[in-house]
Scaffold this motif. Structure first.
Motif, PDB file in Angstrom:
ATOM      1  N   ASP A 138      -3.209  -4.027  -7.040  1.00 38.59           N
ATOM      2  CA  ASP A 138      -3.993  -4.000  -5.853  1.00 38.59           C
ATOM      3  C   ASP A 138      -3.839  -5.578  -4.883  1.00 38.59           C
ATOM      4  O   ASP A 138      -4.045  -5.775  -3.761  1.00 38.59           O
ATOM      5  CB  ASP A 138      -5.469  -3.963  -6.077  1.00 38.59           C
ATOM      6  N   SER A 139      -2.976  -6.566  -5.553  1.00 41.02           N
ATOM      7  CA  SER A 139      -2.756  -7.825  -5.162  1.00 41.02           C
ATOM      8  C   SER A 139      -1.125  -7.994  -4.949  1.00 41.02           C
ATOM      9  O   SER A 139      -0.954  -9.015  -4.434  1.00 41.02           O
ATOM     10  CB  SER A 139      -3.399  -8.959  -6.117  1.00 41.02           C
ATOM     11  N   ALA A 140      -0.529  -7.122  -5.182  1.00 37.27           N
ATOM     12  CA  ALA A 140       0.950  -7.121  -5.188  1.00 37.27           C
ATOM     13  C   ALA A 140       1.451  -7.729  -3.816  1.00 37.27           C
ATOM     14  O   ALA A 140       2.209  -8.342  -3.401  1.00 37.27           O
ATOM     15  CB  ALA A 140       1.622  -6.124  -5.704  1.00 37.27           C
ATOM     16  N   VAL A 141       0.841  -6.706  -2.638  1.00 38.55           N
ATOM     17  CA  VAL A 141       1.230  -6.723  -1.400  1.00 38.55           C
ATOM     18  C   VAL A 141       0.665  -8.139  -0.734  1.00 38.55           C
ATOM     19  O   VAL A 141       1.603  -9.145  -0.108  1.00 38.55           O
ATOM     20  CB  VAL A 141       0.652  -5.845  -0.346  1.00 38.55           C
ATOM     21  N   ALA A 142      -0.271  -8.797  -1.244  1.00 35.53           N
ATOM     22  CA  ALA A 142      -0.815 -10.171  -0.794  1.00 35.53           C
ATOM     23  C   ALA A 142       0.120 -11.145  -1.586  1.00 35.53           C
ATOM     24  O   ALA A 142       0.342 -12.250  -0.804  1.00 35.53           O
ATOM     25  CB  ALA A 142      -2.321 -10.391  -1.229  1.00 35.53           C
ATOM     26  N   ALA A 143       0.478 -11.026  -2.812  1.00 30.85           N
ATOM     27  CA  ALA A 143       1.274 -11.966  -3.504  1.00 30.85           C
ATOM     28  C   ALA A 143       2.720 -12.042  -2.926  1.00 30.85           C
ATOM     29  O   ALA A 143       3.208 -13.080  -2.587  1.00 30.85           O
ATOM     30  CB  ALA A 143       1.432 -11.653  -4.996  1.00 30.85           C
ATOM     31  N   HIS A 144       3.143 -10.759  -2.214  1.00 29.57           N
ATOM     32  CA  HIS A 144       4.538 -10.806  -1.651  1.00 29.57           C
ATOM     33  C   HIS A 144       4.344 -11.746  -0.160  1.00 29.57           C
ATOM     34  O   HIS A 144       5.184 -12.224  -0.015  1.00 29.57           O
ATOM     35  CB  HIS A 144       4.995  -9.520  -1.375  1.00 29.57           C
ATOM     36  N   ARG A 145       3.135 -11.278   0.219  1.00 31.75           N
ATOM     37  CA  ARG A 145       2.868 -12.240   1.541  1.00 31.75           C
ATOM     38  C   ARG A 145       2.727 -13.386   1.541  1.00 31.75           C
ATOM     39  O   ARG A 145       3.365 -14.366   2.234  1.00 31.75           O
ATOM     40  CB  ARG A 145       1.874 -11.300   2.409  1.00 31.75           C
ATOM     41  N   ALA A 146       2.205 -14.009   0.328  1.00 21.47           N
ATOM     42  CA  ALA A 146       2.169 -15.043  -0.084  1.00 21.47           C
ATOM     43  C   ALA A 146       3.386 -15.960  -0.185  1.00 21.47           C
ATOM     44  O   ALA A 146       3.738 -17.331   0.137  1.00 21.47           O
ATOM     45  CB  ALA A 146       1.096 -15.392  -1.104  1.00 21.47           C
ATOM     46  N   GLN A 175      -5.632  10.402 -17.559  1.00 17.28           N
ATOM     47  CA  GLN A 175      -6.190   9.275 -18.127  1.00 17.28           C
ATOM     48  C   GLN A 175      -6.992   8.066 -17.246  1.00 17.28           C
ATOM     49  O   GLN A 175      -7.349   7.303 -17.883  1.00 17.28           O
ATOM     50  CB  GLN A 175      -5.160   8.646 -18.922  1.00 17.28           C
ATOM     51  N   LYS A 176      -6.951   8.486 -16.014  1.00 17.09           N
ATOM     52  CA  LYS A 176      -7.630   7.606 -15.067  1.00 17.09           C
ATOM     53  C   LYS A 176      -7.294   6.082 -15.265  1.00 17.09           C
ATOM     54  O   LYS A 176      -8.108   5.376 -15.145  1.00 17.09           O
ATOM     55  CB  LYS A 176      -9.280   7.879 -15.346  1.00 17.09           C
ATOM     56  N   LEU A 177      -5.922   5.818 -15.217  1.00 17.09           N
ATOM     57  CA  LEU A 177      -5.499   4.782 -15.483  1.00 17.09           C
ATOM     58  C   LEU A 177      -5.703   3.912 -14.097  1.00 17.09           C
ATOM     59  O   LEU A 177      -5.643   2.700 -14.014  1.00 17.09           O
ATOM     60  CB  LEU A 177      -3.738   4.765 -15.915  1.00 17.09           C
ATOM     61  N   TYR A 178      -5.994   4.441 -13.012  1.00 16.37           N
ATOM     62  CA  TYR A 178      -6.035   3.829 -11.791  1.00 16.37           C
ATOM     63  C   TYR A 178      -7.409   2.991 -11.860  1.00 16.37           C
ATOM     64  O   TYR A 178      -7.461   1.961 -11.121  1.00 16.37           O
ATOM     65  CB  TYR A 178      -6.177   4.986 -10.563  1.00 16.37           C
ATOM     66  N   ARG A 179      -8.316   3.321 -12.732  1.00 17.07           N
ATOM     67  CA  ARG A 179      -9.431   2.482 -12.905  1.00 17.07           C
ATOM     68  C   ARG A 179      -9.197   1.340 -13.366  1.00 17.07           C
ATOM     69  O   ARG A 179     -10.105   0.279 -13.437  1.00 17.07           O
ATOM     70  CB  ARG A 179     -10.523   3.320 -13.589  1.00 17.07           C
ATOM     71  N   LEU A 228     -15.406  -0.476  -6.859  1.00 15.49           N
ATOM     72  CA  LEU A 228     -15.186  -0.940  -8.332  1.00 15.49           C
ATOM     73  C   LEU A 228     -14.883   0.508  -9.227  1.00 15.49           C
ATOM     74  O   LEU A 228     -14.039   0.173  -9.935  1.00 15.49           O
ATOM     75  CB  LEU A 228     -16.507  -1.547  -8.813  1.00 15.49           C
ATOM     76  N   ASP A 229     -15.298   1.528  -8.980  1.00 18.57           N
ATOM     77  CA  ASP A 229     -15.178   2.702  -9.688  1.00 18.57           C
ATOM     78  C   ASP A 229     -13.843   3.214  -9.510  1.00 18.57           C
ATOM     79  O   ASP A 229     -13.171   3.817 -10.518  1.00 18.57           O
ATOM     80  CB  ASP A 229     -16.344   3.759  -9.598  1.00 18.57           C
ATOM     81  N   ALA A 230     -13.265   2.936  -8.196  1.00 17.77           N
ATOM     82  CA  ALA A 230     -11.798   3.317  -7.998  1.00 17.77           C
ATOM     83  C   ALA A 230     -10.996   2.506  -8.401  1.00 17.77           C
ATOM     84  O   ALA A 230      -9.668   2.670  -8.298  1.00 17.77           O
ATOM     85  CB  ALA A 230     -11.856   3.454  -6.394  1.00 17.77           C
ATOM     86  N   GLY A 231     -11.312   1.202  -8.897  1.00 22.44           N
ATOM     87  CA  GLY A 231     -10.381   0.345  -9.533  1.00 22.44           C
ATOM     88  C   GLY A 231      -9.872  -1.012  -8.691  1.00 22.44           C
ATOM     89  O   GLY A 231      -8.971  -1.797  -8.958  1.00 22.44           O
ATOM     90  N   PHE A 232     -10.766  -1.120  -7.390  1.00 23.17           N
ATOM     91  CA  PHE A 232     -10.386  -2.213  -6.655  1.00 23.17           C
ATOM     92  C   PHE A 232     -11.493  -3.444  -7.157  1.00 23.17           C
ATOM     93  O   PHE A 232     -12.610  -3.067  -7.416  1.00 23.17           O
ATOM     94  CB  PHE A 232     -10.675  -1.969  -5.262  1.00 23.17           C
ATOM     95  N   GLN A 233     -10.855  -4.675  -6.858  1.00 23.01           N
ATOM     96  CA  GLN A 233     -11.546  -5.657  -7.319  1.00 23.01           C
ATOM     97  C   GLN A 233     -12.336  -6.377  -6.176  1.00 23.01           C
ATOM     98  O   GLN A 233     -13.412  -6.960  -6.373  1.00 23.01           O
ATOM     99  CB  GLN A 233     -10.709  -6.808  -7.880  1.00 23.01           C
ATOM    100  N   THR A 234     -11.855  -6.457  -5.128  1.00 23.97           N
ATOM    101  CA  THR A 234     -12.261  -7.276  -3.771  1.00 23.97           C
ATOM    102  C   THR A 234     -12.427  -6.435  -2.860  1.00 23.97           C
ATOM    103  O   THR A 234     -11.754  -5.466  -2.596  1.00 23.97           O
ATOM    104  CB  THR A 234     -11.232  -8.364  -3.479  1.00 23.97           C
ATOM    105  N   LYS A 235     -13.478  -6.726  -2.009  1.00 26.97           N
ATOM    106  CA  LYS A 235     -13.837  -5.908  -0.557  1.00 26.97           C
ATOM    107  C   LYS A 235     -12.492  -6.019   0.249  1.00 26.97           C
ATOM    108  O   LYS A 235     -12.513  -5.060   1.058  1.00 26.97           O
ATOM    109  CB  LYS A 235     -15.034  -6.386  -0.176  1.00 26.97           C
ATOM    110  N   SER A 236     -11.998  -7.074   0.362  1.00 25.80           N
ATOM    111  CA  SER A 236     -11.055  -7.330   1.416  1.00 25.80           C
ATOM    112  C   SER A 236      -9.665  -6.489   1.130  1.00 25.80           C
ATOM    113  O   SER A 236      -9.181  -5.625   2.157  1.00 25.80           O
ATOM    114  CB  SER A 236     -10.372  -8.683   1.422  1.00 25.80           C
ATOM    115  N   ASN A 237      -9.375  -6.138  -0.295  1.00 23.80           N
ATOM    116  CA  ASN A 237      -8.517  -5.566  -0.420  1.00 23.80           C
ATOM    117  C   ASN A 237      -8.652  -3.894  -0.294  1.00 23.80           C
ATOM    118  O   ASN A 237      -7.826  -2.978   0.082  1.00 23.80           O
ATOM    119  CB  ASN A 237      -7.915  -5.562  -1.884  1.00 23.80           C
ATOM    120  N   PHE A 238      -9.955  -3.546  -0.557  1.00 24.26           N
ATOM    121  CA  PHE A 238     -10.252  -2.207  -0.647  1.00 24.26           C
ATOM    122  C   PHE A 238     -10.742  -1.802   0.862  1.00 24.26           C
ATOM    123  O   PHE A 238      -9.862  -0.863   1.251  1.00 24.26           O
ATOM    124  CB  PHE A 238     -11.792  -2.077  -1.224  1.00 24.26           C
TER     125      PHE A 238
END
Length: 343
Positions: A146-154, A242-246, A306-316
């Motif tokens: 969920d942060s890969a795009v932000a890390a690449h932009r950084a 297996q709900k790994l997306y969580r 949070l239940d869908a697997g996101f950590q931050t509101k900005s990314n979500f």
């Protein structure tokens, strides 16, 4: 009135970022290399302020040596987000420790070449950093998805910041050549405020990508479409059944370990069959689950996030708008209105 150089202000802001990153590290982990990079930017800002703001003589010898250590650390930090096979440089990786040593020799024996050497060093490493991200966010297999795009932009912004620092170093060089250093203090202060702060800020953003423990994987061979479909089906089973997306710390590397398939093969299959990078594909699954929760339950938007697997509101919020073109609250209201009208 006490004079406070702009570089001291930049140093203070960088220290605040470092403290925030260290606090986040206690709960969600973090990348030590990026934290060291933020700290080095803060120290360099203080040294620049001492040299150009208060004319401390000793700082003129320390500053270029610290500056020479900055580009290799930027490169090393972003390389920690690559697959381990790509970070093994053998004996050549120790060559990146040479710039501060070479700069020490230049400071002692050929100080006239300091600025020119820094220009070459910063531009060269900027090109190397850009080369790391040539394959897009999927190249950062150790970054949380969920942060890969932000890390690449950084990564891109960090490379631009290195070029910006080189430009200002060139300005300092010209200031001494043409105006006997008359404007050097102003140029150096601005360079510190912009270049170092942007490098530190991007390091802070990338540090929150939270790389997992590096693992050894074998390079894949070109795979036909049938193998791509098998790989994608296997990934979907892990994500859906297996709900790994969580797993909010899910990385491409971790997904590859669970699937028993090389990371590059997963990336290639998703790129070819879904037309997306891995981060977008996983986040599409997460947004689909978030939509289901918002539609079928009364849980809050934050709980659904949070239940869908996101950590931050900005990314979500960013990913939700990418998929649905609406904010989560607007999407829920619109779908409930439709349901009410249908009833």
């Amino acid at each position: 009135m006490i004079f406070v150089p702009l570089s001291f202000v930049a140093a203070l802001l960088l220290v605040i970022l470092l403290v925030a990153a260290l606090r986040a590290r206690e709960t969600s982990g973090g990348n030590t290399a990026f934290l060291v990079l933020v700290a080095l930017c803060a120290v360099q800002s203080v040294v620049v302020g001492l040299r150009w703001g208060y004319h401390v003589e000793a700082a003129r010898y320390v500053q270029p040596i610290l500056a020479a250590g900055l580009p290799p650390l930027v490169l090393f930090s972003f390389r920690t987000l690559l697959q381990r096979d790509d970070t093994q440089g053998g004996a050549t990786r120790w060559l990146h420790a040479l710039p501060p040593l070479v700069m020490t020799a230049i400071v002692l024996f050929a100080p006239a070449f300091i600025d020119a050497a820094l220009v070459v060093l910063f531009v060269g490493y900027a090109i190397a950093v850009l080369h790391l991200g040539r394959s897009g966010p999927d190249a950062l297999v150790e970054a949380r998805l969920d942060s890969a795009v932000a890390a690449h932009r950084a990564l891109i912004i960090a490379a631009v910041a290195l070029c910006l620092s080189a430009l200002f170093d060139l300005g300092v060089l010209l200031a001494f050549e043409k105006w006997q250093g008359e404007n050097a203090a102003v140029i150096a202060s601005n360079a510190n405020l912009l270049g170092l702060f942007f490098i530190g800020l991007t390091a802070f953003v990338a540090s929150r990508a939270h790389p997992s423990t590096p693992t050894q994987t074998n390079p894949p061979e070109p795979s036909p479409s049938e193998q791509d479909r098998e790989v994608l089906d296997q990934v979907q089973r892990l994500l859906i059944d297996q709900k790994l997306y969580r797993d909010d710390n899910l990385t491409l590397s971790r997904l590859a370990r669970r699937a028993g398939v090389p990371a590059r093969q997963i990336s290639g299959a998703i790129n070819r069959l879904a037309g997306k990078n891995v981060s977008q594909y996983i986040n599409d699954v997460r947004i689909s689950e978030a939509c289901r929760l918002l539609r079928d339950t009364d849980m809050s938007v934050t709980s659904a996030m949070l239940d869908a697997g996101f950590q931050t509101k900005s990314n979500f919020n960013r990913e939700f708008r990418r998929v649905t073109t609406l904010s989560p609250a607007s999407w829920r209201e619109q779908n409930r209105r439709r349901a009410a009208n249908a009833a």
